[in-house]
Write an enzyme that holds these catalytic residues in place. Structure first.
Site, PDB file in Angstrom:
ATOM      1  N   SER A   7      39.701  37.335  34.398  1.00 37.89           N
ATOM      2  CA  SER A   7      41.143  37.315  34.101  1.00 37.89           C
ATOM      3  C   SER A   7      41.589  36.137  33.256  1.00 37.89           C
ATOM      4  CB  SER A   7      41.949  37.331  35.405  1.00 37.89           C
ATOM      5  OG  SER A   7      41.896  38.610  36.007  1.00 37.89           O
ATOM      6  N   LYS A  39      43.598  36.828  30.146  1.00 41.81           N
ATOM      7  CA  LYS A  39      45.050  36.969  30.088  1.00 41.81           C
ATOM      8  C   LYS A  39      45.725  35.815  29.358  1.00 41.81           C
ATOM      9  CE  LYS A  39      45.229  39.855  34.219  1.00 41.81           C
ATOM     10  NZ  LYS A  39      44.173  39.809  35.206  1.00 41.81           N
ATOM     11  N   SER A  53      48.336  37.737  38.256  1.00 39.38           N
ATOM     12  CA  SER A  53      47.150  38.253  37.583  1.00 39.38           C
ATOM     13  C   SER A  53      47.125  39.779  37.582  1.00 39.38           C
ATOM     14  CB  SER A  53      45.864  37.712  38.221  1.00 39.38           C
ATOM     15  OG  SER A  53      44.777  37.798  37.320  1.00 39.38           O
ATOM     16  N   LYS A  72      44.805  29.314  34.154  1.00 36.02           N
ATOM     17  CA  LYS A  72      44.566  30.678  34.642  1.00 36.02           C
ATOM     18  C   LYS A  72      43.254  30.794  35.399  1.00 36.02           C
ATOM     19  CE  LYS A  72      45.628  34.971  35.159  1.00 36.02           C
ATOM     20  NZ  LYS A  72      44.890  34.938  36.446  1.00 36.02           N
TER      21      LYS A  72
END
Length: 403
Positions: free
Chosen positions: A87, A90, A142, A248
């Site tokens: 993730s 992102k 997320s 993140k």
């Protein structure tokens, strides 16, 4: 916005219709492009610096520690190894959404977006949210469904958006990265590297909207008639590390535990990346502690201060001072005298007349034998050309001057 709309329609036609033209397809899958931004901005496309001192021991299979202001690498472990980024993908998705849309735009969630599994905002087909709300859902919760909704809104389709992701990655010099989706769920060929992710995060953190999003611990809103949303940031470092301000997390069985983090102290900001870690928070804190405690900032060149004298031909003065267009500050080890050098790229001389603030070259700063920063050099003053009579006399004098 109109230009983005026409570009998205063009991509949609070419991808869903006849496909990309051979030249464009070859370009999209070809070797990494050079960064589109001017080189003197130094967005981190520089080799790893090797410093002495006790380096941290970490469990991550790949990692990097980067100085945000210059892109200088302070620590690296398999930094350019292509790996699944989970993730942390992102980061790029949010960046493109911020650059390509407006936060107050209303997005309608498609059935395709609502059906994306794993980590989710729990969106529903036909639900309407603002782009800002979806960005919080993508970066804090997320949400994979939020990422697809964002992609379809910005580029018309997820496939078009992925094309833009890879284009942006190439522009920024992320040469080991190739993305297949906007959320980071496992896919064949969906890879990045610790260095590339630091590079993307460094660029994204220059955007104030992105900085505000990734540093937010909690965000809540009501979306009638769909109910309330309470979004808590998955990055626990925001609560446990002094100065933490992003970025993140990412976790899949293939990628392992990943974390792109940033922290600011004493006017410095560090970016760390750990991929496939057994203890992503412990590894990250060890890297950040190493960067803050073992390195200090050294100002090499101040903006507007003379740093070089360039000879002037046929001018009223013999030289013109050159000044840096910005302050250059580099990280150097605190435990020993650093090896810092400046390398000037300037012409041997210039001809008068010379006007103030003309570009006249560049200066590179080298630390421990590696280039870590660059600035443009500008003329610091004007120089008038000698009058014709004086030029005539000077040329005659030079002709008969003994060798």
């Amino acid at each position: 916005m109109l230009s983005r709309l026409f570009f998205s329609l063009f991509l949609g036609y070419m991808v869903l219709g006849a496909g990309l033209p051979p030249a464009l397809a070859a370009w999209a899958s070809g070797p990494c492009m050079q960064p589109a931004l001017p080189v003197f901005l130094n967005l981190g496309e520089l080799p790893v610096s090797s410093f002495g001192g006790q380096e941290p021991r970490i469990t991550a299979e790949a990692a990097v520690l980067m100085e945000a202001s210059t892109g200088q690498v302070l620590f690296a472990k398999n930094a350019h190894q292509a790996r699944p980024p989970a993730s942390t993908t992102k980061i790029l998705t949010a960046l493109l959404a911020i650059e390509g849309g407006r936060l107050n735009e209303v997005v309608t969630v498609s059935s395709r977006a609502a059906a994306v599994g794993e980590s989710s905002m729990h969106l529903f087909p036909g639900q309407r949210l603002t782009l800002k709300q979806l960005l919080y859902g993508a970066l804090l919760r997320s949400g994979n469904d939020a990422c697809v909704a964002i992609a379809e809104h910005i580029a018309g389709s997820e496939r078009n958006f992925v094309f833009l992701m890879n284009q942006k990655a190439r522009e920024l010099g992320a040469c080991q990265s190739h993305f297949c989706n906007p959320h980071g769920l496992p896919a064949q060929g969906h890879v990045s590297s610790a260095y590339d992710l630091a590079l993307l995060a460094r660029y994204a953190l220059r955007n104030p909207t992105f900085r505000a999003l990734v540093s937010t611990r909690y965000y809540g809103f009501v979306n009638p008639p769909w109910g309330e949303y309470h979004l808590h940031n998955t990055n626990r470092l925001l609560w446990s590390y002094q100065g933490a301000d992003g970025v993140k997390t990412g976790t899949t069985s293939e990628a392992g535990m990943c974390l792109v983090a940033s922290a600011s102290r004493g006017g410095r900001q560090l970016i760390s990346v750990v991929l496939h870690s057994d203890d992503r928070y412990g590894d990250t804190m060890a890297l950040l502690d190493y960067g803050f405690s073992c390195f200090k900032t050294l100002v090499v060149t101040k903006r507007g201060e003379p740093c070089y004298k360039l000879p002037v031909n046929e001018g009223t003065v013999l030289t013109v001072p050159l000044v840096s267009d910005r302050t250059l500050a580099v990280a150097v080890p605190v435990h020993r005298l650093p090896d810092v050098k400046k390398q000037f790229h300037v012409p041997s001389a210039v001809n008068a007349p010379v006007f103030k603030n003309w570009p006249a070259g560049t200066v590179d700063v080298w630390v421990e034998g590696q280039p870590v920063a660059r600035a443009r050099l500008l003329t610091g003053s004007s120089v008038h050309r000698l009058p014709a009579c004086r030029l005539w006399w000077k040329r005659i004098s030079d002709r008969f001057r003994p060798v």
